[in-house]
Scaffold this active site. Structure first.
Site, mmCIF file in Angstrom:
data_model
loop_
_atom_site.group_PDB
_atom_site.id
_atom_site.type_symbol
_atom_site.label_atom_id
_atom_site.label_comp_id
_atom_site.label_asym_id
_atom_site.label_seq_id
_atom_site.Cartn_x
_atom_site.Cartn_y
_atom_site.Cartn_z
ATOM 1 N N ASP A 189 -1.533 17.956 17.384
ATOM 2 C CA ASP A 189 -2.531 18.180 18.439
ATOM 3 C C ASP A 189 -3.877 17.636 17.953
ATOM 4 O O ASP A 189 -4.397 18.085 16.929
ATOM 5 C CB ASP A 189 -2.634 19.685 18.733
ATOM 6 C CG ASP A 189 -3.529 20.004 19.923
ATOM 7 O OD1 ASP A 189 -4.116 19.071 20.510
ATOM 8 O OD2 ASP A 189 -3.647 21.205 20.269
ATOM 9 N N GLU A 214 -0.340 15.799 21.266
ATOM 10 C CA GLU A 214 -1.058 16.559 22.284
ATOM 11 C C GLU A 214 -2.511 16.098 22.361
ATOM 12 O O GLU A 214 -3.185 15.989 21.335
ATOM 13 C CB GLU A 214 -0.965 18.049 21.917
ATOM 14 C CG GLU A 214 -1.593 18.993 22.928
ATOM 15 C CD GLU A 214 -1.405 20.469 22.544
ATOM 16 O OE1 GLU A 214 -0.587 20.760 21.647
ATOM 17 O OE2 GLU A 214 -2.091 21.316 23.130
ATOM 18 N N ASP A 239 -3.253 18.608 27.385
ATOM 19 C CA ASP A 239 -3.720 20.003 27.337
ATOM 20 C C ASP A 239 -5.054 20.055 28.096
ATOM 21 O O ASP A 239 -5.077 20.273 29.319
ATOM 22 C CB ASP A 239 -3.842 20.423 25.854
ATOM 23 C CG ASP A 239 -4.454 21.790 25.635
ATOM 24 O OD1 ASP A 239 -4.887 22.426 26.606
ATOM 25 O OD2 ASP A 239 -4.512 22.266 24.467
ATOM 26 N N LYS A 263 -1.714 26.257 30.071
ATOM 27 C CA LYS A 263 -2.385 27.474 29.605
ATOM 28 C C LYS A 263 -2.885 28.188 30.838
ATOM 29 O O LYS A 263 -3.604 27.580 31.654
ATOM 30 C CB LYS A 263 -3.582 27.144 28.706
ATOM 31 C CG LYS A 263 -3.204 26.686 27.314
ATOM 32 C CD LYS A 263 -4.410 26.557 26.416
ATOM 33 C CE LYS A 263 -4.011 25.809 25.151
ATOM 34 N NZ LYS A 263 -5.144 25.570 24.253
HETATM 35 O O1 OSB Z 1 -5.574 23.023 21.593
HETATM 36 O O2 OSB Z 1 -3.886 24.256 21.838
HETATM 37 C C1 OSB Z 1 -5.058 24.133 21.499
HETATM 38 C C2 OSB Z 1 -6.379 27.411 20.043
HETATM 39 C C3 OSB Z 1 -7.627 27.449 20.607
HETATM 40 C C4 OSB Z 1 -8.042 26.410 21.413
HETATM 41 C C5 OSB Z 1 -7.190 25.322 21.652
HETATM 42 C C6 OSB Z 1 -5.922 25.293 21.098
HETATM 43 C C7 OSB Z 1 -5.528 26.334 20.247
HETATM 44 C C8 OSB Z 1 -4.247 26.379 19.550
HETATM 45 C C9 OSB Z 1 -3.739 27.713 19.074
HETATM 46 O O3 OSB Z 1 -3.614 25.379 19.257
HETATM 47 C C10 OSB Z 1 -2.632 28.255 19.856
HETATM 48 C C11 OSB Z 1 -2.351 29.701 19.530
HETATM 49 O O4 OSB Z 1 -1.728 29.968 18.520
HETATM 50 O O5 OSB Z 1 -2.771 30.572 20.312
HETATM 51 MG MG MG Z 2 -4.077 21.756 22.437
#
Ligand code: OSB
Ligand code: MG
Length: 369
Positions: A189, A214, A239, A263
């Site tokens: 990511d 990602e 995302d 999300k």
């Molecule tokens: O980009 O998915 C992301 C956490 C905070 C903001 C963005 C992201 C994330 C994570 C953590 O990748 C996911 C988790 O364990 O909750």
């Molecule tokens: Mg992400």
């Protein structure tokens, strides 16, 4: 149902360890924990997911609180609502602020499910009894530390490993992970850390058999993502770029991604999340549920939405103990053999632990007319 009262707690919890991404580091999670109360005294719970800084999206914990307090709660109080899908329409005069909207829309869904005597998963149309758990690991101090962390999570049973990358900490890191774990389902990511100028560099990822990359490019670089996808083999998953059903339609039509991370907070709630899930299913685009380092209530919502059929890839929803010394729900979320059970109890299916909630609450405000 009629929402007669909303109780909003400012809760502050500290992660075991800081979580580092290409956009910054977070250790203290402030969130709004909402309790909506209907005309019968039945309650529904919701949790805001925005981070302290406007670095992932433009929202923050404080903007969420402001939008909830001054706009969303006032328009929702005393409205007759027959289904939570109506909340999106009630909120439509208020632009964006998706995480703030999702926090209270989730509480309405929990309340609705309880009134119907259904689990939230069942109310949403979810069919899975358990969901595959993945782990998202922040940027580490050293390669050794990262490799040790990954080994630990694989031992715990996690079904997929996601690591965070940024320029200067990408190819070499992935190479090291791949040589130690040749077969682990692995993805990276970038949280928007690259531009199309990096196309030749990003093409080097193709040899590592990643499940996906990602959000390599900027939030609004929807055309550039399409160009990038045409010249790399690694599937792109979006995302940050997907904040609505419309964004999903554009990205899919343009070929900007092959996979979408849904999300609930980023898209404005369970109803829009479900619509995006359905649209992707019809288009043959796989989805998975992303995470925002949620405490127990937010985590319960992620589990419920992940029970829908087209959440075919393991998500970022991990066990409570991966984040917190103690969570605010009972039982806590546990991963067994790489899976999390989808609860069949009514509503979110976990009991909020009022004692612990009180322990971490720094402020409480009650809203009614
Ligand atoms: O980009 O998915 C992301 C956490 C905070 C903001 C963005 C992201 C994330 C994570 C953590 O990748 C996911 C988790 O364990 O909750
Ligand atoms: Mg992400």
């Amino acid at each position: 149902m009629i929402i007669k009262k909303v109780i909003m707690n400012h809760v502050k919890m500290r992660l075991h360890e800081p979580f580092k991404t290409s956009f910054g580091t977070i250790q203290d999670k402030d969130f709004a924990l909402l309790e909506v109360v209907d005309e019968n005294g039945t309650t529904g719970w919701g949790e805001s997911v925005a981070l302290p800084d406007p670095t992932y999206t433009e929202e923050t914990f404080k903007t969420s609180w402001h939008i909830l307090e001054d706009f969303l709660i006032p328009v929702l109080l005393d409205k007759e609502i027959s289904h939570p899908d109506e909340v999106e329409e009630i909120f439509s005069p208020i632009r964006r602020n998706y995480m703030a909207k999702a926090a209270i829309e989730g509480a309405v869904w929990d309340l609705y499910a309880k009134r119907k005597n259904l689990s939230l998963a069942a109310a949403l149309g979810g069919t899975k009894k358990k969901i595959a758990a993945g782990i998202s690991i922040g940027i580490q101090q050293s390669k050794e530390e990262l490799l040790n962390k990954i080994a630990g999570y694989i031992d715990e049973g996690y079904k997929r490993v996601k690591i965070k990358i940024k320029p200067g900490m990408d190819i070499e890191v992935i190479k090291a992970v791949r040589s130690r774990f040749p077969d682990v389902p692995l993805m990276a990511d970038a949280n928007s850390a690259y531009t199309l100028e990096d196309i030749d560099h990003l093409r080097k990822l193709d040899e590592f058999n990643l499940l996906m990359i990602e959000q390599p490019l900027g939030v609004h670089d929807i055309l550039d993502h399409a160009k990038l996808q045409q010249s790399i083999k690694t599937p792109i998953c979006l995302d940050e770029s997907i904040q609505s059903l419309n964004d999903a339609k554009n990205a899919i039509e343009l070929g900007s991604c092959q996979i979408i991370n849904i999300k609930i907070g980023r898209v404005g709630g369970l109803s829009p999340a479900r619509q995006i899930h359905q649209y992707c299913k019809d288009k043959g685009i796989a989805v998975w549920c992303g995470g925002m380092l949620e405490a127990g209530i937010g985590r319960a919502f992620n589990i419920a939405i992940s029970s829908l059929e087209n959440f075919t890839l393991p998500g970022d929803t991990a066990g409570s103990s991966r984040y917190w010394k103690e969570d605010i729900i009972t039982p806590e979320v546990v991963v067994q053999n790489g899976y999390i059970d989808v609860p069949s109890n009514i509503g979110i299916g976990f009991e909020p632990d009022r004692k612990r909630i009180q322990k971490y609450t720094v402020k409480t405000t009650i809203y009614n007319h």
